[in-house]
Design an enzyme around this catalytic site. Structure first.
Site, PDB file in Angstrom:
ATOM      1  N   CYS A  14       0.747  -1.050  -0.210  1.00  0.00           N
ATOM      2  CA  CYS A  14      -0.004   0.044  -0.025  1.00  0.00           C
ATOM      3  C   CYS A  14       0.849   1.199  -0.008  1.00  0.00           C
ATOM      4  O   CYS A  14       0.794   2.156   0.821  1.00  0.00           O
ATOM      5  CB  CYS A  14      -0.853   0.079   1.116  1.00  0.00           C
ATOM      6  SG  CYS A  14      -1.977  -1.709   1.220  1.00  0.00           S
ATOM      7  N   ALA A  15       1.670   1.200  -1.057  1.00  0.00           N
ATOM      8  CA  ALA A  15       2.947   2.385  -0.702  1.00  0.00           C
ATOM      9  C   ALA A  15       2.321   3.771  -1.226  1.00  0.00           C
ATOM     10  O   ALA A  15       2.971   4.598  -0.681  1.00  0.00           O
ATOM     11  CB  ALA A  15       3.960   1.862  -2.070  1.00  0.00           C
ATOM     12  N   GLY A  18       4.652   6.818  -2.414  1.00  0.00           N
ATOM     13  CA  GLY A  18       5.964   6.213  -1.939  1.00  0.00           C
ATOM     14  C   GLY A  18       6.917   7.244  -0.936  1.00  0.00           C
ATOM     15  O   GLY A  18       7.966   7.014  -0.723  1.00  0.00           O
ATOM     16  N   LYS A  20       6.777   7.135   2.306  1.00  0.00           N
ATOM     17  CA  LYS A  20       7.298   6.218   3.154  1.00  0.00           C
ATOM     18  C   LYS A  20       8.419   5.156   2.681  1.00  0.00           C
ATOM     19  O   LYS A  20       9.302   4.752   3.027  1.00  0.00           O
ATOM     20  CB  LYS A  20       6.379   5.082   4.201  1.00  0.00           C
ATOM     21  CG  LYS A  20       5.428   6.165   4.951  1.00  0.00           C
ATOM     22  CD  LYS A  20       4.353   5.169   5.835  1.00  0.00           C
ATOM     23  CE  LYS A  20       3.290   6.130   6.438  1.00  0.00           C
ATOM     24  NZ  LYS A  20       2.344   6.639   5.490  1.00  0.00           N
ATOM     25  N   ASP A  38       1.411  -0.869  -4.852  1.00  0.00           N
ATOM     26  CA  ASP A  38      -0.001  -0.104  -4.651  1.00  0.00           C
ATOM     27  C   ASP A  38      -0.970  -0.671  -5.704  1.00  0.00           C
ATOM     28  O   ASP A  38      -0.436  -0.992  -6.821  1.00  0.00           O
ATOM     29  CB  ASP A  38       0.513   1.388  -4.546  1.00  0.00           C
ATOM     30  CG  ASP A  38      -0.587   1.961  -4.049  1.00  0.00           C
ATOM     31  OD1 ASP A  38      -0.866   2.227  -2.831  1.00  0.00           O
ATOM     32  OD2 ASP A  38      -1.643   2.360  -4.827  1.00  0.00           O
ATOM     33  N   ASP A  83       0.744   0.045   5.335  1.00  0.00           N
ATOM     34  CA  ASP A  83       0.017   1.165   5.779  1.00  0.00           C
ATOM     35  C   ASP A  83      -1.219   1.077   5.065  1.00  0.00           C
ATOM     36  O   ASP A  83      -1.526   1.748   3.760  1.00  0.00           O
ATOM     37  CB  ASP A  83       0.797   2.496   5.257  1.00  0.00           C
ATOM     38  CG  ASP A  83       0.100   3.920   5.789  1.00  0.00           C
ATOM     39  OD1 ASP A  83      -0.660   3.692   6.760  1.00  0.00           O
ATOM     40  OD2 ASP A  83       0.607   4.812   5.496  1.00  0.00           O
ATOM     41  N   CYS A 133      -3.828   5.825   9.624  1.00  0.00           N
ATOM     42  CA  CYS A 133      -3.894   7.428   9.865  1.00  0.00           C
ATOM     43  C   CYS A 133      -5.394   7.482  10.356  1.00  0.00           C
ATOM     44  O   CYS A 133      -6.237   8.430  10.211  1.00  0.00           O
ATOM     45  CB  CYS A 133      -3.585   8.390   8.835  1.00  0.00           C
ATOM     46  SG  CYS A 133      -4.657   8.168   7.145  1.00  0.00           S
TER      47      CYS A 133
END
Length: 187
Positions: A14-15, A18, A20, A38, A83, A133
């Site tokens: 789940c990049a 990018g 992270k 992703d 993430d 988040c």
């Protein structure tokens, strides 16, 4: 500053764009093999362009919704960051439009599908970081407890959550988002 052994294989599932992935690369160095996946082709293209522009060659980018769609490249990994998509409840103050995004189904089910699809690629003694988040326990602590029920090989090393807030620092105010992260190790 954290430094990881250079020979590590690291996955950013789940990049997104990018952010992270690039941070991981900065910590891991040029010798690490980093894979970013992703489901959005546009985000993968943007990350490829960023890597080209910075001369980064050790990040391999795959447009895929499932790990199996990546083909032969998918061996096991020493470190995995997931993430996951979430409600974005920890960033509502900064991105109020996130409240009105429609989803085709419960986000918790999508999170579980991503976790299970990815977990089998974690090496023994490997580390997985699950993050969101979101501030909602259903997307965070409850998901990690569910994950631990799926495999007796997993243990929580650390977990933390933050609520959105404004901090007064040196007579200025700084906002930070809310979110959650759990560090999980495979025995």
């Amino acid at each position: 500053r954290i430094r990881w052994p250079g020979s590590m294989r690291i996955l950013d599932r789940c990049a997104g764009l990018g952010t992270k992935t690039i941070q991981i690369r900065e910590l891991a160095g040029q010798a690490a093999e980093i894979v970013a996946i992703d489901a959005s082709a546009a985000r993968c293209d943007a990350l490829r362009e960023m890597c080209r522009g910075r001369g980064i060659a050790n990040i391999h980018i795959f447009h895929a919704a499932k790990m199996a769609q990546c083909g032969q490249e998918m061996e096991t990994f020493d470190r995995i960051l997931i993430d996951v998509p979430c409600s974005n409840s920890g960033v509502y103050a900064r991105r109020p439009e996130a409240r009105y995004r429609t989803r085709t189904g419960p986000v918790e089910q999508l999170q579980r599908e991503i976790i299970l699809d990815t977990l089998r690629y974690l090496k023994p003694k490997g580390t997985l970081v699950y993050s969101t988040c979101s501030v909602w326990p259903e997307e965070n602590q409850k998901q990690v407890r569910w994950l631990l029920e799926q495999s007796s090989e997993l243990e929580i090393v650390d977990e933390f959550s933050t609520l959105p807030s404004f901090d007064a620092i040196n007579d200025s105010t700084r906002y930070h988002d809310g979110g959650y992260a759990a560090v999980i190790r495979k025995r």
